[in-house]
Design a protein around this motif. Sequence first.
Motif, PDB file in Angstrom:
ATOM      1  N   GLN A 102       0.852  -1.175   0.000  1.00 26.34           N
ATOM      2  CA  GLN A 102       0.000   0.000   0.000  1.00 26.34           C
ATOM      3  C   GLN A 102       0.901   1.242   0.000  1.00 26.34           C
ATOM      4  OE1 GLN A 102       0.377  -2.030   2.630  1.00 26.34           O
ATOM      5  NE2 GLN A 102      -0.050  -1.037   4.594  1.00 26.34           N
ATOM      6  N   ILE A 105      -4.157  -0.971   5.408  1.00 26.30           N
ATOM      7  CA  ILE A 105      -4.759  -1.145   4.092  1.00 26.30           C
ATOM      8  C   ILE A 105      -6.237  -0.754   4.176  1.00 26.30           C
ATOM      9  CG2 ILE A 105      -5.333  -2.826   2.300  1.00 26.30           C
ATOM     10  CD1 ILE A 105      -2.865  -4.451   3.342  1.00 26.30           C
ATOM     11  N   HIS A 163      -9.744   1.269   1.654  1.00 28.89           N
ATOM     12  CA  HIS A 163     -10.253   1.624   0.324  1.00 28.89           C
ATOM     13  C   HIS A 163      -9.411   2.731  -0.298  1.00 28.89           C
ATOM     14  CE1 HIS A 163     -13.101   2.201  -2.942  1.00 28.89           C
ATOM     15  NE2 HIS A 163     -13.118   3.501  -2.669  1.00 28.89           N
ATOM     16  N   GLN A 199      -5.047   1.153  -0.887  1.00 26.37           N
ATOM     17  CA  GLN A 199      -5.056  -0.239  -1.309  1.00 26.37           C
ATOM     18  C   GLN A 199      -3.671  -0.725  -1.715  1.00 26.37           C
ATOM     19  OE1 GLN A 199      -8.156  -1.257  -4.112  1.00 26.37           O
ATOM     20  NE2 GLN A 199      -9.557   0.291  -3.318  1.00 26.37           N
TER      21      GLN A 199
END
Length: 344
Positions: free
Chosen positions: A297, A304, A306, A309
């Motif tokens: 990430q 991690i 949305h 990612q």
Amino acid sequence: NRIADQLQKYNPHWDDELLFQEARRINIAQYQHINYYEWLPIFLGWENMVKNRLIYRVKGGEYINDYDPSQDPSVLNSHATAAFRYFHSQIEGRLDLVSEIRKPTGSLRLSDWFNRPSIIEAGDNYDFLTRGLATQPEELTDTNFDAEIKHFLFRRGRPFGGDLRAIDIQRNRDHGLAGYNDYREFCGFKRASTWEDLMDLISPQDVSKLQSLYASIDDIDLTVGGSLEAHVNGALAGPTFLCILTEQFYRTRVADRFFYERGDKDLAFTREQLAELRKASMARLFCDNGNHVASMQPKAFLRISHSNQVVPCQQIPEVDLSLWKDLSYDNSLNSFHYYHNYKK
């Protein structure tokens, strides 16, 4: 070593000493950039850091000339012995081993491996631990400590070990730190004269516990009192510890004549090199230095999510070391003469 290898490819005429010194200089610059612009904002809060001139809103190759030779670069006793040790509460007692698809494959008990770093070399543990560091959440920053460091610290095969929290408190006393009340006052808060006065920063429940443990308000250890304060908005520390931490990291920056963002004509990176160094990140270091770490990430210190990612390493910006290629090298000069001319 990785940096030196790349520099050698761009500059085969450089001798070992020059390769070492330039690789060291680049490595320190990346370390400073990651510390001040990626890691510390999580602990101290970005806005708190900007307000206290620890970092600046800059882009590209803009220099920051804030060196102050009048500042003392040494480490504050209150920082090293109390404020910075507050984050011991974040230590997780088990280290997850995580695969490339971000699935835990096992874990290592911390107390089994104190002072036994050979575990890193076993199997694929180096990569699995690297991914684990970026994937596993830390413990909360509070007054709770994992049993691995509270009951089993450095146990070395014995059933039980030491207590890191007790050591922190005793270290506070061994170093002769002033009391929590003194540091409250030093940091601009009202000096407490009654137990109720502490409730501006500490909860009534914790004040009650302090009153049961200390005969006087002025006896409260800085390590203890500072750890009980409600966190400042955006930071992972209360106002007294934040006061000490920001003072320390301000001094560490402005008292460093060689800080990587300076534009001193005899010391500075070129603007183009500085712009590259500002691409440095923990995620890129994980990618570049792992054996088989192929994804990460972008914000490696954050979990991690949305908005953070896991992506292939190729998508994470890297420092282009071709900017350090010497374009003026004269093949008639040997590396010894080149080195001394270069340093001048």
